[in-house]
Design a protein around this motif. Sequence first.
Motif, PDB file in Angstrom:
ATOM      1  N   ALA A   9       0.865  -1.195   0.000  1.00  0.00           N
ATOM      2  CA  ALA A   9       0.000   0.000   0.000  1.00  0.00           C
ATOM      3  C   ALA A   9       0.896   1.237   0.000  1.00  0.00           C
ATOM      4  O   ALA A   9       1.869   1.298   0.750  1.00  0.00           O
ATOM      5  CB  ALA A   9      -0.887  -0.002   1.230  1.00  0.00           C
ATOM      6  N   GLN A  10       0.587   2.187  -0.856  1.00  0.00           N
ATOM      7  CA  GLN A  10       1.311   3.453  -0.834  1.00  0.00           C
ATOM      8  C   GLN A  10       0.949   4.157   0.471  1.00  0.00           C
ATOM      9  O   GLN A  10      -0.185   4.047   0.931  1.00  0.00           O
ATOM     10  CB  GLN A  10       0.903   4.318  -2.018  1.00  0.00           C
ATOM     11  N   ASN A  11       1.888   4.862   1.045  1.00  0.00           N
ATOM     12  CA  ASN A  11       1.549   5.501   2.321  1.00  0.00           C
ATOM     13  C   ASN A  11       1.970   6.958   2.372  1.00  0.00           C
ATOM     14  O   ASN A  11       2.806   7.407   1.585  1.00  0.00           O
ATOM     15  CB  ASN A  11       2.150   4.720   3.504  1.00  0.00           C
ATOM     16  N   ALA A  12       1.349   7.661   3.264  1.00  0.00           N
ATOM     17  CA  ALA A  12       1.691   9.064   3.489  1.00  0.00           C
ATOM     18  C   ALA A  12       1.479   9.375   4.968  1.00  0.00           C
ATOM     19  O   ALA A  12       0.545   8.863   5.580  1.00  0.00           O
ATOM     20  CB  ALA A  12       0.808   9.978   2.644  1.00  0.00           C
ATOM     21  N   ILE A  13       2.383  10.151   5.501  1.00  0.00           N
ATOM     22  CA  ILE A  13       2.186  10.644   6.869  1.00  0.00           C
ATOM     23  C   ILE A  13       1.800  12.117   6.741  1.00  0.00           C
ATOM     24  O   ILE A  13       2.520  12.885   6.097  1.00  0.00           O
ATOM     25  CB  ILE A  13       3.464  10.512   7.720  1.00  0.00           C
ATOM     26  N   HIS A  14       0.660  12.472   7.285  1.00  0.00           N
ATOM     27  CA  HIS A  14       0.186  13.866   7.222  1.00  0.00           C
ATOM     28  C   HIS A  14       0.532  14.587   8.529  1.00  0.00           C
ATOM     29  O   HIS A  14       0.255  14.067   9.617  1.00  0.00           O
ATOM     30  CB  HIS A  14      -1.341  13.920   7.075  1.00  0.00           C
ATOM     31  N   TYR A  15       1.109  15.756   8.395  1.00  0.00           N
ATOM     32  CA  TYR A  15       1.325  16.638   9.567  1.00  0.00           C
ATOM     33  C   TYR A  15       0.627  17.958   9.229  1.00  0.00           C
ATOM     34  O   TYR A  15       0.966  18.600   8.228  1.00  0.00           O
ATOM     35  CB  TYR A  15       2.809  16.938   9.781  1.00  0.00           C
ATOM     36  N   ILE A  16      -0.323  18.359  10.037  1.00  0.00           N
ATOM     37  CA  ILE A  16      -1.100  19.578   9.723  1.00  0.00           C
ATOM     38  C   ILE A  16      -1.285  20.420  10.984  1.00  0.00           C
ATOM     39  O   ILE A  16      -1.609  19.893  12.058  1.00  0.00           O
ATOM     40  CB  ILE A  16      -2.503  19.205   9.182  1.00  0.00           C
ATOM     41  N   LEU A  17      -1.075  21.703  10.845  1.00  0.00           N
ATOM     42  CA  LEU A  17      -1.339  22.611  11.952  1.00  0.00           C
ATOM     43  C   LEU A  17      -1.927  23.896  11.387  1.00  0.00           C
ATOM     44  O   LEU A  17      -1.385  24.461  10.430  1.00  0.00           O
ATOM     45  CB  LEU A  17      -0.050  22.916  12.717  1.00  0.00           C
ATOM     46  N   GLY A  18      -3.035  24.344  11.957  1.00  0.00           N
ATOM     47  CA  GLY A  18      -3.685  25.527  11.397  1.00  0.00           C
ATOM     48  C   GLY A  18      -4.317  26.409  12.451  1.00  0.00           C
ATOM     49  O   GLY A  18      -4.539  25.994  13.598  1.00  0.00           O
ATOM     50  N   ARG A  30      -8.642  31.390   7.731  1.00  0.00           N
ATOM     51  CA  ARG A  30      -7.878  30.192   8.084  1.00  0.00           C
ATOM     52  C   ARG A  30      -6.507  30.238   7.453  1.00  0.00           C
ATOM     53  O   ARG A  30      -6.368  30.648   6.295  1.00  0.00           O
ATOM     54  CB  ARG A  30      -8.544  28.931   7.542  1.00  0.00           C
ATOM     55  N   VAL A  31      -5.538  29.777   8.182  1.00  0.00           N
ATOM     56  CA  VAL A  31      -4.222  29.556   7.588  1.00  0.00           C
ATOM     57  C   VAL A  31      -3.740  28.202   8.120  1.00  0.00           C
ATOM     58  O   VAL A  31      -3.928  27.884   9.289  1.00  0.00           O
ATOM     59  CB  VAL A  31      -3.244  30.711   7.912  1.00  0.00           C
ATOM     60  N   GLU A  32      -3.181  27.423   7.227  1.00  0.00           N
ATOM     61  CA  GLU A  32      -2.830  26.063   7.615  1.00  0.00           C
ATOM     62  C   GLU A  32      -1.542  25.646   6.924  1.00  0.00           C
ATOM     63  O   GLU A  32      -1.381  25.866   5.718  1.00  0.00           O
ATOM     64  CB  GLU A  32      -3.977  25.136   7.189  1.00  0.00           C
ATOM     65  N   GLY A  33      -0.638  25.085   7.685  1.00  0.00           N
ATOM     66  CA  GLY A  33       0.593  24.561   7.104  1.00  0.00           C
ATOM     67  C   GLY A  33       0.563  23.047   7.153  1.00  0.00           C
ATOM     68  O   GLY A  33      -0.027  22.461   8.061  1.00  0.00           O
ATOM     69  N   TYR A  34       1.167  22.419   6.180  1.00  0.00           N
ATOM     70  CA  TYR A  34       1.148  20.955   6.174  1.00  0.00           C
ATOM     71  C   TYR A  34       2.437  20.395   5.567  1.00  0.00           C
ATOM     72  O   TYR A  34       3.154  21.068   4.819  1.00  0.00           O
ATOM     73  CB  TYR A  34      -0.057  20.425   5.383  1.00  0.00           C
ATOM     74  N   TYR A  35       2.689  19.162   5.924  1.00  0.00           N
ATOM     75  CA  TYR A  35       3.798  18.424   5.332  1.00  0.00           C
ATOM     76  C   TYR A  35       3.336  16.987   5.191  1.00  0.00           C
ATOM     77  O   TYR A  35       2.729  16.422   6.101  1.00  0.00           O
ATOM     78  CB  TYR A  35       5.040  18.495   6.237  1.00  0.00           C
ATOM     79  N   LYS A  36       3.594  16.407   4.027  1.00  0.00           N
ATOM     80  CA  LYS A  36       3.232  15.001   3.814  1.00  0.00           C
ATOM     81  C   LYS A  36       4.460  14.249   3.318  1.00  0.00           C
ATOM     82  O   LYS A  36       5.160  14.717   2.415  1.00  0.00           O
ATOM     83  CB  LYS A  36       2.110  14.876   2.764  1.00  0.00           C
ATOM     84  N   ASP A  37       4.664  13.108   3.920  1.00  0.00           N
ATOM     85  CA  ASP A  37       5.822  12.295   3.581  1.00  0.00           C
ATOM     86  C   ASP A  37       5.315  10.991   2.953  1.00  0.00           C
ATOM     87  O   ASP A  37       4.628  10.218   3.612  1.00  0.00           O
ATOM     88  CB  ASP A  37       6.591  12.008   4.883  1.00  0.00           C
ATOM     89  N   TYR A  38       5.618  10.796   1.686  1.00  0.00           N
ATOM     90  CA  TYR A  38       5.102   9.616   0.970  1.00  0.00           C
ATOM     91  C   TYR A  38       6.116   8.478   0.973  1.00  0.00           C
ATOM     92  O   TYR A  38       7.326   8.709   0.871  1.00  0.00           O
ATOM     93  CB  TYR A  38       4.823   9.955  -0.494  1.00  0.00           C
TER      94      TYR A  38
END
Lengths: 753, 263
Positions: free
Chosen positions: A536-545, A557-565
Amino acid sequence: MQRISTNYKPPKEGLTLMKLLLICFLCLSGSLYAQSGDSATSSVLTKISGIVKGDKDSLINGANIVIEGTIDGATTDEKGFYEFETVQTGSKNIIITAIGYAENIMMIDIEGGKEMNINIKLKKDEVKTEEILVTASSYTSGTNAAVTLTPLEIVRIPGADADLYRAITTFPGSNQVNEGSRITVRGGDPDEVLTVLDLASLYNPFIFDETFNVSAYSTINPWGLKGINFTSGGFSAKYGNALSAVLDLKSFDMPQGSGMFAWLGLANASLSGVYLSKGGQFGGTFSASKIILGPYFAINGEYSEYSPIPQSNQIGGTFSYKLGTSSNIKAYANYSDDKVGIRNASPTYDGYYESSSNSYFGNVKLITGLDNNTVLNAGISLSRYDRDYNYGVIESDQIDTYAKGRVDITKQISNKIELNTGVEYEYDGYDLNGIFPQYQYNIRPGAQSFGIDTTQSSGRAGIYAETQIKPSDNFFIIPGLRSDYHTLSGNFSFDPRLSFGYRISENNIIRGALGYYHQYPGIENYLRAAENDLDAQNAIHYILGYEYNTGGPILFRVEGYYKDYGNLVLTDPVNFLYTSEGEGNVKGVDVFFKAKIKNKFTGWISYAYSDSKRKQYEATQLVPANYDITHNLSVVGSFNATDQLVLGAAFKVSTGKPYTPVTGSEFVKLQEAYKPIYAEINSGRFPTYSTLDMNAQYIFSLFGKFAVGVIAVNNIFNKKNLYNYTYNADYSQRIEVYSNNRRSFYAGLGLQL
Amino acid sequence: MKNKLTKLLIIIMMITVSGIANSRDDFEDAMMKARKNLTEASEKSDVALLKKARGQFERILQLKKDPWLVNYYIALADYSLSMTGSASNDPKTIKQYTESGMATLQKSIDLNPEFSESYILMKALNFNRWQYEQEKMQEIISATDAADKEASRLEPENPRYILLNGISNYWMPEAFGGGASKAIPDLEKSLELFSKRKEKSELYPEWGKDLAYGYLAMALTKRNDDGDMTKAKEMLDEGMKLFPGSGFISEYAMGEYKKAGSK
């Protein structure tokens, strides 16, 4: 009473009758006594007064105070003051109510004649808690104040053409694919966005999907939806097999009334109706529509040669039945088809790209209350999507079949804790039949080719549980866990997820999410993998807003994110088989500002910055992802010029998407064709995309019925946005293929029947 | 013995009946007082008095008699309060009381779904929603239609139902199929029905007749052809005679009449 019973000496039967009568009398008088108040009243009046306050000691005007079981009480004035007199004495409950506040019941001891001063504090209703429960990266419709998208806004967004998906792309983080209804989110692929309708997964709710230079349209009617929740990341554990985003749609369990609506436009005609039986026991809806582009092309002209011109039909309906006070069953069915031929010149073939498809979808959903605090939702669905296309030597017929069964249980354990759990099983069938070119660069009729006739199927079983915990009105946290098993690869995946929100002050909220997300590659990928060995392809989501929300006029709204695939599909350079060695990452910021000025103006500005890189499929290193749109800005406004006339405008501008340039070519004598030589994958970029669209809606009465007229002009400045590049035969000349979405005029009229 | 037993039964019956009667009197008295206060407050569009009247009905709920009717009146008070928000162009007030009114009225309908007045009021409350949530257009149209159909099914000749249609036409511009002329037949019919109407209970709603006089006068004024101003004045005079406390007639409708006359 006592005198009667002591002086009278009746015979035995009479005594029995007397006793019965006395019991009746005592009961009756007792019940009357109870109705008139409680155990004690006196002839002495007692004055009770005080002040009723709300949050932050605000004075509540119009609060009602009453002694339980009596009409003794008062209403507070503008200073929150109340005063009344009562003959009641002893322990009494007083009930305090006010609109927008939770009811308060207090016990007081009334001593006859002794004046009492009772100050009361009321708490706001629980509405605020619901508002804060909107999770990170979510754009929702519904009844709470965090609503960011309504059906009316969808149909009014200029350029969105009343299409839900297109409307969503005016929010940050999502982009249209080829100006159509397919969307990509935060640099991901379109197939990483999961659409759910009433528990069923919708994989092809489009017409003209994946057709050359014809924009796809959604078949979902926004008016039939009671809830829209679009989440561009950090979504709940209840959603599986989605890497990037979820669009969760809930239709009305029961129609809201009865009536019919007809629409006639330059490009389409439709008829829809709803019916609700008297008493609301059962109801149904239907809709039928046809795309007729003749008048539209006659006015706007054709930017491509068509044979046939785009055409489509759709018909669908629902049937709902109320099984009991808390049970409802609903069946939904939809059919759509499309057909188009569009001329395209490629290096080896100049002819019509002919495409047609038909799509069937059916769903049955049951909702029932198991007890006062537990709700069960269960659904089964089946869909079949059959698409054919021909171009040069290519003849393709692909059939995708999906079936799904799902059960969800929601249990309200207390007013602070809610448990959600469920299981699902999804079947995915893939059938491909056709003739394909041996070499991609030579597709002329008669070119070397091979036939494919393959069938593959897979299943996925998923289970999840999550708990929604509200330790206070200002804080929530949702831990969740899900696991999926994929039958074709034999692999399991585990996804722990966490979402939270904290209200710093009345209008200021912080939200965040963190979690694992898995999605199994499309079934066609397994055909190129050794022994179905793809993880399965995977991603880790990190979100803070952060959100500033006044509950009406202003939302920011303002939101920053990072996803690691990880585990993305990658071609092995040695044996050309697919592996799970791919990787990638994306980082970005979404900004959203929405304003509503009285009932006159609604508008929003959304901006997204994104940097998405992937090593996937043929890439040998991290390169910009196929839908890496660095900057994306949308400005949307809707102005109620009068009660009947609404004017709207939308402007969109975004960085051009990446593409892989051709740097040269070599002649392959055996094929009598040139083979292109490519630069690094996605090392080029299309020019900046922009469009300005405007529309006007006029609501009026026609034949005594509600009617709405719409005129719209899309791409007012007739910007020639690039659809793709093609090349001449030896690739020495690059030729722009422009999008057919040039300046166009549309007019339509809707009438309630 | 028989005599004694009969006497005893009579005494018991008398005590019991008088107790029940007293209890009913409490309820009826309270209802009549509260309704009188609500009518006066509505005529004056006095927010403080409207809130007080609303509170009276809320307290009457404690008697647990005919809660469907009490809830109807609470919703009616909410409607009047929402209209004060409409007059002062305050969408927050309109929304607050419209939503409270609809929720309370639904409780009434759940208890007594055959009371036509509830659907008339529900239709009026749903009209208010246009002022603060136009975006829910489809939902509003559906809800208004559903209420209209139910009101029409239960009592098509209810003067308040006809009145509401007249008012709706009065405000709707001619271009959209409405207008003063279109409103006149409904307003006239409503007045005619009011004059014949006898409510099944003295506790049942009686609002609207003053509005019918006022709106009819305004519609006749707006029609602006021969004889209308005279008839409009007749309506105003008649209305003021019957409802001397009605600010709607004496101030609003009369104001419109005077404005038209000065042109």
